[in-house]
Structures are given as structure tokens and as C-alpha cells.
Design a protein around this motif. Structure first.
Motif, mmCIF file in Angstrom:
data_model
loop_
_atom_site.group_PDB
_atom_site.id
_atom_site.type_symbol
_atom_site.label_atom_id
_atom_site.label_comp_id
_atom_site.label_asym_id
_atom_site.label_seq_id
_atom_site.Cartn_x
_atom_site.Cartn_y
_atom_site.Cartn_z
ATOM 1 N N MET A 53 36.919 62.578 75.371
ATOM 2 C CA MET A 53 36.444 61.366 75.884
ATOM 3 C C MET A 53 36.483 60.811 74.401
ATOM 4 S SD MET A 53 32.250 63.722 75.914
ATOM 5 C CE MET A 53 32.630 64.800 74.418
ATOM 6 N N ILE A 54 36.132 59.694 74.852
ATOM 7 C CA ILE A 54 36.831 58.488 74.691
ATOM 8 C C ILE A 54 35.792 58.031 74.343
ATOM 9 C CG2 ILE A 54 38.442 56.160 74.394
ATOM 10 C CD1 ILE A 54 40.445 57.999 75.804
ATOM 11 N N TYR A 55 35.817 56.492 73.411
ATOM 12 C CA TYR A 55 34.392 55.764 73.382
ATOM 13 C C TYR A 55 35.295 54.599 73.299
ATOM 14 C CZ TYR A 55 31.205 59.559 71.935
ATOM 15 O OH TYR A 55 30.073 61.007 73.348
ATOM 16 N N LYS A 56 34.520 53.596 73.737
ATOM 17 C CA LYS A 56 34.930 52.330 73.677
ATOM 18 C C LYS A 56 33.987 50.941 73.425
ATOM 19 C CE LYS A 56 39.142 52.148 73.398
ATOM 20 N NZ LYS A 56 40.131 52.270 72.209
ATOM 21 N N ARG A 57 33.707 49.932 72.619
ATOM 22 C CA ARG A 57 32.637 48.371 73.374
ATOM 23 C C ARG A 57 34.097 47.780 74.268
ATOM 24 N NH1 ARG A 57 28.243 48.767 71.137
ATOM 25 N NH2 ARG A 57 28.268 46.729 71.566
ATOM 26 N N LEU A 58 33.165 47.730 75.260
ATOM 27 C CA LEU A 58 34.101 46.847 76.679
ATOM 28 C C LEU A 58 33.035 46.346 76.511
ATOM 29 C CD1 LEU A 58 35.847 49.705 78.439
ATOM 30 C CD2 LEU A 58 36.715 47.550 76.668
ATOM 31 N N PRO A 59 33.481 44.643 77.510
ATOM 32 C CA PRO A 59 32.473 44.077 77.844
ATOM 33 C C PRO A 59 32.454 44.235 79.654
ATOM 34 C CG PRO A 59 34.777 42.582 77.812
ATOM 35 C CD PRO A 59 35.204 44.305 77.346
ATOM 36 N N VAL A 60 31.332 44.623 80.413
ATOM 37 C CA VAL A 60 30.431 45.400 81.379
ATOM 38 C C VAL A 60 29.643 44.012 82.015
ATOM 39 C CG1 VAL A 60 29.180 46.910 82.275
ATOM 40 C CG2 VAL A 60 30.476 47.084 80.693
ATOM 41 N N ALA A 61 29.991 43.499 83.107
ATOM 42 C CA ALA A 61 29.036 42.304 83.571
ATOM 43 C C ALA A 61 28.639 42.803 85.229
ATOM 44 C CB ALA A 61 30.170 41.123 84.429
ATOM 45 N N GLY A 62 27.303 42.429 85.649
ATOM 46 C CA GLY A 62 26.106 42.601 87.014
ATOM 47 C C GLY A 62 26.853 41.156 86.828
ATOM 48 N N GLU A 63 25.580 40.823 88.095
ATOM 49 C CA GLU A 63 25.475 39.103 89.044
ATOM 50 C C GLU A 63 23.945 38.948 87.731
ATOM 51 O OE1 GLU A 63 22.381 39.090 92.636
ATOM 52 O OE2 GLU A 63 23.360 41.443 92.528
ATOM 53 N N ARG A 122 27.739 41.686 78.891
ATOM 54 C CA ARG A 122 27.958 41.956 77.325
ATOM 55 C C ARG A 122 28.885 43.492 76.672
ATOM 56 N NH1 ARG A 122 24.352 45.638 75.537
ATOM 57 N NH2 ARG A 122 22.939 46.107 76.695
ATOM 58 N N GLU A 123 28.957 43.179 76.165
ATOM 59 C CA GLU A 123 29.237 44.274 75.810
ATOM 60 C C GLU A 123 28.615 45.900 75.953
ATOM 61 O OE1 GLU A 123 31.930 44.531 71.542
ATOM 62 O OE2 GLU A 123 33.338 42.774 71.946
ATOM 63 N N CYS A 124 29.246 46.703 75.485
ATOM 64 C CA CYS A 124 28.512 47.830 76.322
ATOM 65 C C CYS A 124 29.114 48.766 75.219
ATOM 66 C CB CYS A 124 28.198 48.373 77.470
ATOM 67 S SG CYS A 124 26.918 47.229 78.193
ATOM 68 N N GLU A 125 28.545 49.858 74.813
ATOM 69 C CA GLU A 125 29.389 51.365 73.889
ATOM 70 C C GLU A 125 29.369 52.180 75.266
ATOM 71 O OE1 GLU A 125 28.435 54.822 71.461
ATOM 72 O OE2 GLU A 125 26.389 53.303 72.149
ATOM 73 N N VAL A 126 30.472 52.495 75.917
ATOM 74 C CA VAL A 126 31.614 53.050 76.761
ATOM 75 C C VAL A 126 31.748 54.218 76.968
ATOM 76 C CG1 VAL A 126 32.880 52.776 78.702
ATOM 77 C CG2 VAL A 126 31.457 50.846 78.322
ATOM 78 N N LEU A 127 31.486 55.243 76.948
ATOM 79 C CA LEU A 127 32.112 57.076 76.963
ATOM 80 C C LEU A 127 33.028 56.583 78.766
ATOM 81 C CD1 LEU A 127 32.787 59.319 75.921
ATOM 82 C CD2 LEU A 127 30.384 60.117 76.902
ATOM 83 N N VAL A 158 24.715 57.482 75.873
ATOM 84 C CA VAL A 158 25.481 56.251 75.282
ATOM 85 C C VAL A 158 24.987 55.061 76.874
ATOM 86 C CG1 VAL A 158 28.037 56.753 74.373
ATOM 87 C CG2 VAL A 158 27.370 56.355 76.388
ATOM 88 N N GLU A 159 25.427 53.981 76.674
ATOM 89 C CA GLU A 159 24.642 52.646 77.537
ATOM 90 C C GLU A 159 25.234 53.038 79.232
ATOM 91 O OE1 GLU A 159 23.731 48.220 74.783
ATOM 92 O OE2 GLU A 159 26.190 48.937 75.321
ATOM 93 N N VAL A 160 26.617 53.073 78.529
ATOM 94 C CA VAL A 160 27.869 53.403 79.910
ATOM 95 C C VAL A 160 28.369 54.783 79.485
ATOM 96 C CG1 VAL A 160 29.608 52.455 81.378
ATOM 97 C CG2 VAL A 160 27.622 50.765 79.800
ATOM 98 N N ILE A 161 28.653 55.269 80.936
ATOM 99 C CA ILE A 161 29.182 56.813 80.503
ATOM 100 C C ILE A 161 30.173 56.459 82.075
ATOM 101 C CG2 ILE A 161 30.278 59.040 81.456
ATOM 102 C CD1 ILE A 161 27.368 59.555 80.173
ATOM 103 N N ILE A 162 31.976 56.227 81.827
ATOM 104 C CA ILE A 162 32.948 55.850 82.899
ATOM 105 C C ILE A 162 32.608 57.266 83.527
ATOM 106 C CG2 ILE A 162 35.305 55.058 83.528
ATOM 107 C CD1 ILE A 162 34.201 52.767 81.959
ATOM 108 N N GLY A 163 32.713 57.705 84.445
ATOM 109 C CA GLY A 163 33.827 59.241 84.709
ATOM 110 C C GLY A 163 34.668 59.464 85.864
ATOM 111 N N ALA A 164 35.350 60.188 85.835
ATOM 112 C CA ALA A 164 36.444 60.885 87.147
ATOM 113 C C ALA A 164 36.532 59.901 87.987
ATOM 114 C CB ALA A 164 36.231 62.354 86.989
#
Length: 122
Positions: free
Chosen positions: A1-11, A15-20, A87-93
Motif C-alpha cells: 500500500m502506497i499513499y500519495k497526494r495527487l490531483p483528481v478531477a471530475g466534471e 483538487r489534490e486528494c489523499e490517494v491510497l 482516505v479520500e480515494v482508494i485506487i484498487g487492482a
């Protein structure tokens, strides 16, 4: 598991989000309040139920398509919208496999395969 702050965009917003990055998660998830701030979640026609790491079961009533900026590339994917996450966002498999993103636990970095991001127009 890796944590990063990355830009996330919707319509609606970006903004930057905490991503796991979580290889143990089968799908991608986003907190409901963040999903509503960034985009317009839509009701899932057949809401999926899933188990969290602590074996709590949860049903995602909504989904949303977002883009995550990684190594200068905006990568689009569907996220399940849930009321609470660690966290705000989880990126999965599903995201990692679809876009051939590698994780290096030693350096806590992700590796983007440039070839996987190419889109061929016919």
C-alpha cells in the motif's frame, strides 16, 4: 500500500486528494463528500456490495468517473462512491491492472507504463 497526494478531477472540480494505492482492493473507491465536490455521482443500476478489510460489508449506491493525474497523465476510471473510507480515494487492482500501473513498495512510488496509456484512433 502506497499513499500519495495527487490531483483528481471530475466534471465539477479538480483538487489534490489523499490517494491510497491498495493492491488488496478489487475496485476503486471515493468518499461520498469528495465525489460530490468533484463530480456528479450517478445511481448504480445494480449497487455492488463489498467487504472492507475489517470484514464490514458496504453497498455502493453511486458511481462516478474521475481522472487521476499520474506522471503528467490524466487517467480516467470509474470509482465506487461510499460514505466512509480511511482516505479520500482508494485506487484498487482494477485500475492498476487496466492501466498497467506498477507499485514499488521499496521506494513507495508508482510506475506508469507509457505504452498502456496510448490510445489508437482508427
Amino acid at each position: 500500500m502506497i499513499y500519495k497526494r495527487l490531483p483528481v478531477a471530475g466534471e465539477r472540480a479538480e483538487r489534490e486528494c489523499e490517494v491510497l494505492f491498495d493492491t488488496g482492493a478489487a475496485a476503486c473507491f471515493i468518499q461520498k463528500d469528495v465525489a460530490e465536490e468533484l463530480g456528479r455521482p450517478t445511481r448504480a443500476p445494480r449497487p455492488p456490495t463489498f467487504a472492507l478489510g475489517d470484514e464490514t460489508q458496504m453497498t455502493a449506491q453511486h458511481t462516478t468517473v474521475l481522472q487521476v493525474k499520474m506522471d503528467g497523465h490524466w487517467i480516467a476510471h470509474m470509482f465506487l462512491v461510499v460514505p466512509r473510507l480511511p482516505v479520500e480515494v482508494i485506487i484498487g487492482a482494477d485500475f492498476l491492472q487496466r492501466w498497467k500501473i506498477g507499485l514499488d513498495p521499496a521506494t513507495e512510488e508508482f510506475i506508469v507504463d507509457e505504452k498502456a496509456l496510448e490510445i489508437l484512433l482508427v
